[in-house]
Design a protein around this motif. Structure first.
Motif, PDB file in Angstrom:
ATOM      1  N   ILE A 122       0.826  -1.210   0.000  1.00  0.00           N
ATOM      2  CA  ILE A 122       0.000   0.000   0.000  1.00  0.00           C
ATOM      3  C   ILE A 122       0.859   1.259   0.000  1.00  0.00           C
ATOM      4  O   ILE A 122       0.540   2.240  -0.667  1.00  0.00           O
ATOM      5  CB  ILE A 122      -0.954   0.002   1.220  1.00  0.00           C
ATOM      6  CG1 ILE A 122      -2.013  -1.100   1.090  1.00  0.00           C
ATOM      7  CG2 ILE A 122      -1.609   1.357   1.423  1.00  0.00           C
ATOM      8  CD1 ILE A 122      -2.997  -0.908  -0.034  1.00  0.00           C
ATOM      9  N   ILE A 123       1.979   1.240   0.715  1.00  0.00           N
ATOM     10  CA  ILE A 123       2.786   2.463   0.853  1.00  0.00           C
ATOM     11  C   ILE A 123       3.740   2.679  -0.334  1.00  0.00           C
ATOM     12  O   ILE A 123       4.085   3.812  -0.659  1.00  0.00           O
ATOM     13  CB  ILE A 123       3.550   2.490   2.202  1.00  0.00           C
ATOM     14  CG1 ILE A 123       3.980   3.905   2.583  1.00  0.00           C
ATOM     15  CG2 ILE A 123       4.721   1.547   2.201  1.00  0.00           C
ATOM     16  CD1 ILE A 123       2.874   4.819   2.971  1.00  0.00           C
ATOM     17  N   PHE A 183      -1.716   3.569   8.758  1.00  0.00           N
ATOM     18  CA  PHE A 183      -0.879   4.711   8.359  1.00  0.00           C
ATOM     19  C   PHE A 183      -1.491   6.030   8.829  1.00  0.00           C
ATOM     20  O   PHE A 183      -0.770   6.958   9.185  1.00  0.00           O
ATOM     21  CB  PHE A 183      -0.685   4.732   6.841  1.00  0.00           C
ATOM     22  CG  PHE A 183       0.172   3.621   6.340  1.00  0.00           C
ATOM     23  CD1 PHE A 183       1.543   3.631   6.545  1.00  0.00           C
ATOM     24  CD2 PHE A 183      -0.379   2.542   5.664  1.00  0.00           C
ATOM     25  CE1 PHE A 183       2.345   2.608   6.083  1.00  0.00           C
ATOM     26  CE2 PHE A 183       0.411   1.507   5.198  1.00  0.00           C
ATOM     27  CZ  PHE A 183       1.781   1.541   5.413  1.00  0.00           C
ATOM     28  N   ILE A 184      -2.809   6.097   8.834  1.00  0.00           N
ATOM     29  CA  ILE A 184      -3.490   7.305   9.300  1.00  0.00           C
ATOM     30  C   ILE A 184      -3.332   7.426  10.815  1.00  0.00           C
ATOM     31  O   ILE A 184      -3.098   8.524  11.331  1.00  0.00           O
ATOM     32  CB  ILE A 184      -4.976   7.281   8.887  1.00  0.00           C
ATOM     33  CG1 ILE A 184      -5.075   7.417   7.362  1.00  0.00           C
ATOM     34  CG2 ILE A 184      -5.763   8.395   9.571  1.00  0.00           C
ATOM     35  CD1 ILE A 184      -6.440   7.143   6.798  1.00  0.00           C
ATOM     36  N   ILE A 210       1.228   9.069   9.259  1.00  0.00           N
ATOM     37  CA  ILE A 210       2.134   9.024   8.106  1.00  0.00           C
ATOM     38  C   ILE A 210       1.385   9.503   6.870  1.00  0.00           C
ATOM     39  O   ILE A 210       1.934  10.202   6.030  1.00  0.00           O
ATOM     40  CB  ILE A 210       2.691   7.604   7.909  1.00  0.00           C
ATOM     41  CG1 ILE A 210       3.571   7.233   9.105  1.00  0.00           C
ATOM     42  CG2 ILE A 210       3.452   7.484   6.600  1.00  0.00           C
ATOM     43  CD1 ILE A 210       3.975   5.783   9.148  1.00  0.00           C
ATOM     44  N   LEU A 211       0.111   9.113   6.792  1.00  0.00           N
ATOM     45  CA  LEU A 211      -0.760   9.569   5.712  1.00  0.00           C
ATOM     46  C   LEU A 211      -1.895  10.377   6.313  1.00  0.00           C
ATOM     47  O   LEU A 211      -2.291  10.162   7.460  1.00  0.00           O
ATOM     48  CB  LEU A 211      -1.349   8.370   4.945  1.00  0.00           C
ATOM     49  CG  LEU A 211      -0.382   7.464   4.202  1.00  0.00           C
ATOM     50  CD1 LEU A 211      -1.131   6.314   3.558  1.00  0.00           C
ATOM     51  CD2 LEU A 211       0.393   8.236   3.154  1.00  0.00           C
ATOM     52  N   LEU A 212      -2.404  11.293   5.525  1.00  0.00           N
ATOM     53  CA  LEU A 212      -3.555  12.089   5.928  1.00  0.00           C
ATOM     54  C   LEU A 212      -4.725  11.774   5.007  1.00  0.00           C
ATOM     55  O   LEU A 212      -4.528  11.524   3.816  1.00  0.00           O
ATOM     56  CB  LEU A 212      -3.233  13.590   5.838  1.00  0.00           C
ATOM     57  CG  LEU A 212      -2.127  14.107   6.748  1.00  0.00           C
ATOM     58  CD1 LEU A 212      -1.826  15.561   6.405  1.00  0.00           C
ATOM     59  CD2 LEU A 212      -2.517  13.958   8.202  1.00  0.00           C
ATOM     60  N   GLN A 213      -5.926  11.829   5.583  1.00  0.00           N
ATOM     61  CA  GLN A 213      -7.117  11.574   4.781  1.00  0.00           C
ATOM     62  C   GLN A 213      -7.852  12.887   4.564  1.00  0.00           C
ATOM     63  O   GLN A 213      -8.178  13.592   5.516  1.00  0.00           O
ATOM     64  CB  GLN A 213      -8.032  10.570   5.486  1.00  0.00           C
ATOM     65  CG  GLN A 213      -9.264  10.234   4.686  1.00  0.00           C
ATOM     66  CD  GLN A 213     -10.133   9.194   5.378  1.00  0.00           C
ATOM     67  OE1 GLN A 213      -9.830   8.741   6.464  1.00  0.00           O
ATOM     68  NE2 GLN A 213     -11.211   8.826   4.717  1.00  0.00           N
ATOM     69  N   ASP A 214      -8.071  13.199   3.291  1.00  0.00           N
ATOM     70  CA  ASP A 214      -8.836  14.387   2.925  1.00  0.00           C
ATOM     71  C   ASP A 214      -9.988  13.891   2.071  1.00  0.00           C
ATOM     72  O   ASP A 214      -9.819  13.633   0.879  1.00  0.00           O
ATOM     73  CB  ASP A 214      -7.944  15.369   2.160  1.00  0.00           C
ATOM     74  CG  ASP A 214      -8.671  16.658   1.827  1.00  0.00           C
ATOM     75  OD1 ASP A 214      -9.692  16.940   2.472  1.00  0.00           O
ATOM     76  OD2 ASP A 214      -8.216  17.361   0.904  1.00  0.00           O
ATOM     77  N   ILE A 222       0.365  11.942   1.547  1.00  0.00           N
ATOM     78  CA  ILE A 222       1.512  11.918   2.448  1.00  0.00           C
ATOM     79  C   ILE A 222       1.458  13.118   3.378  1.00  0.00           C
ATOM     80  O   ILE A 222       1.207  14.249   2.937  1.00  0.00           O
ATOM     81  CB  ILE A 222       2.829  11.941   1.638  1.00  0.00           C
ATOM     82  CG1 ILE A 222       2.940  10.683   0.779  1.00  0.00           C
ATOM     83  CG2 ILE A 222       4.022  12.060   2.561  1.00  0.00           C
ATOM     84  CD1 ILE A 222       4.079  10.707  -0.195  1.00  0.00           C
ATOM     85  N   ASN A 223       1.725  12.878   4.646  1.00  0.00           N
ATOM     86  CA  ASN A 223       1.790  13.944   5.636  1.00  0.00           C
ATOM     87  C   ASN A 223       3.238  14.447   5.688  1.00  0.00           C
ATOM     88  O   ASN A 223       4.100  13.821   6.287  1.00  0.00           O
ATOM     89  CB  ASN A 223       1.352  13.427   7.009  1.00  0.00           C
ATOM     90  CG  ASN A 223       1.429  14.475   8.078  1.00  0.00           C
ATOM     91  OD1 ASN A 223       1.678  15.649   7.807  1.00  0.00           O
ATOM     92  ND2 ASN A 223       1.211  14.062   9.314  1.00  0.00           N
TER      93      ASN A 223
END
Length: 171
Positions: free
Chosen positions: A19-20, A52-53, A57-61, A67-68
């Motif tokens: 996934i990453i 990851f959220i 490490i990752l952001l959800q919009d 990527i954060n």
């Protein structure tokens, strides 16, 4: 991860890694895009993205995961918890059938190998030898061994002799 000011070392499961890794090519993805890239079900992708959220490490919009770039952590080595994704009942039954089929072939091969070495054996001796030989891999059931013997008789690899409970190898 080396797209931050500080390098981080992640300990991931294989699914998390799949996934990453696409984030090396692009900054953001949707669940559908990651599902297409990895061939995972969208629900599974969503579960994996959650780890990851949670670590930020990752952001959800909305439906986009990016990527954060403001990610920081005191630790350099991070271990993300592996997400257990249960296989569907169909996949589990298919896997079980495949294992049973492989075991049947293995037992048949053991029977042929033993009969070829001994040329003639009693039923009990053959069953004992098959159990002893295959016990390092799995414990075969006696009914399965009997079915395999019957299958090999039908395929004319072995035959019953005139003596009771005796088998002979057919050259």
């Amino acid at each position: 991860m080396n797209f931050y000011d500080k390098k981080y070392e992640l300990s991931l499961s294989l699914r998390q890694l799949m996934i990453i890794l696409p984030y090396n090519r692009a900054e953001e993805y949707t669940i559908e895009e990651l599902s297409n890239i990895t061939n995972f079900k969208p629900g599974d992708v969503e579960k994996i993205l959650k780890s990851f959220i949670d670590f930020e490490i990752l952001l959800q919009d909305n439906a986009i995961f990016k990527i954060n770039h403001n990610f920081t952590n005191k630790r350099v080595k991070l271990k993300l918890p592996a997400i257990a994704i249960a296989d569907s009942k169909e996949e589990a039954s298919e896997a079980k059938k495949a294992v049973e089929e492989d075991r049947r072939y293995f037992i048949q091969a053991v029977i042929v190998r033993v009969m070829k070495a001994h040329q003639q054996m009693s039923h009990l001796a053959l069953v004992d030898e098959v159990i002893r030989t295959s016990s390092s891999r799995f414990n075969p059931s006696i009914p399965l061994i009997k079915k395999c013997i019957e299958g090999l008789i039908e395929k004319q690899f072995i035959q019953r002799t005139e003596e009771k409970d005796q088998y002979a190898y057919i050259n």
